[in-house]
Design an enzyme around this catalytic site. Sequence first.
Site, mmCIF file in Angstrom:
data_model
loop_
_atom_site.group_PDB
_atom_site.id
_atom_site.type_symbol
_atom_site.label_atom_id
_atom_site.label_comp_id
_atom_site.label_asym_id
_atom_site.label_seq_id
_atom_site.Cartn_x
_atom_site.Cartn_y
_atom_site.Cartn_z
ATOM 1 N N SER A 146 42.085 31.756 39.742
ATOM 2 C CA SER A 146 41.093 32.713 39.264
ATOM 3 C C SER A 146 41.660 33.393 38.031
ATOM 4 C CB SER A 146 40.804 33.757 40.345
ATOM 5 O OG SER A 146 40.128 34.883 39.824
ATOM 6 N N TYR A 159 44.461 40.361 46.255
ATOM 7 C CA TYR A 159 43.814 39.132 45.784
ATOM 8 C C TYR A 159 44.517 38.604 44.550
ATOM 9 C CZ TYR A 159 40.219 36.011 43.943
ATOM 10 O OH TYR A 159 39.551 34.912 43.446
#
Length: 243
Positions: A146, A159
């Site tokens: 990501s 995250y």
Amino acid sequence: MQQTDGVLAGKTALVTGASAGIGWATAVALAQRGANLVVTARREERLRRLCAEAESLGVKVAFHAGDAADEVTAQQAVELAIGTFGRLDILINNAGAGNYKGLVDTSAEEYDALMNANMRSGFLFSRYAAPHMIAAKCGTILFVSSVAGLQGVAGESVYCATKFAQAGFSQALDAELRKHGIKVGTIFPGGVKSEFALGHGRTEEFIRNSQMMEPAEVAEAIVYACTLPPNVRIPQMTVRHMG
């Protein structure tokens, strides 16, 4: 029956987290280029539907339902690829989860769950796929990370940690496995319209009204990295929408 373009004919690809979003779209895109597939995720009924869609393109597909962070799942999925097709050419480490919370609101259990989903899964599948690729002296291993693995974001510390971990792991594997003819790289997508993190920091309304990418758009970039000439690799690729 639809016809594939044959670019990956004779190849076998294993896609984790294939029951939705980027994983599903990537599996279909690989099938459209002629690759046989092994797909894995926890939701068996969705995997069956994915297999039917891919098989309509004329390729062969097998599935294994299980948690990608479970070592047995990784072992059995890789064994399924070798047992069914005799080879494993492409591994897409796509399985993962999102949970967007501030530090003080994040429990140790949530930390473990995210790290297992996003990092342990890729470690396990790579661990069991690599020996077969080393023996074949070729292969492609891609991690779907990501943009949160490139820059820290407030409210996403854990995250981000898992996504940075994927990037570092991939870089090290690239250095370790390139001598065996294996390409290792990381894809860093921006926001994607999918079920990802739904109820864990994202809402259906936010996803619907956003300018985020469609899963199939990201899948095209992933498959591009799988179809390059043998002497060319993409260690890192960032994919962003135009918003």
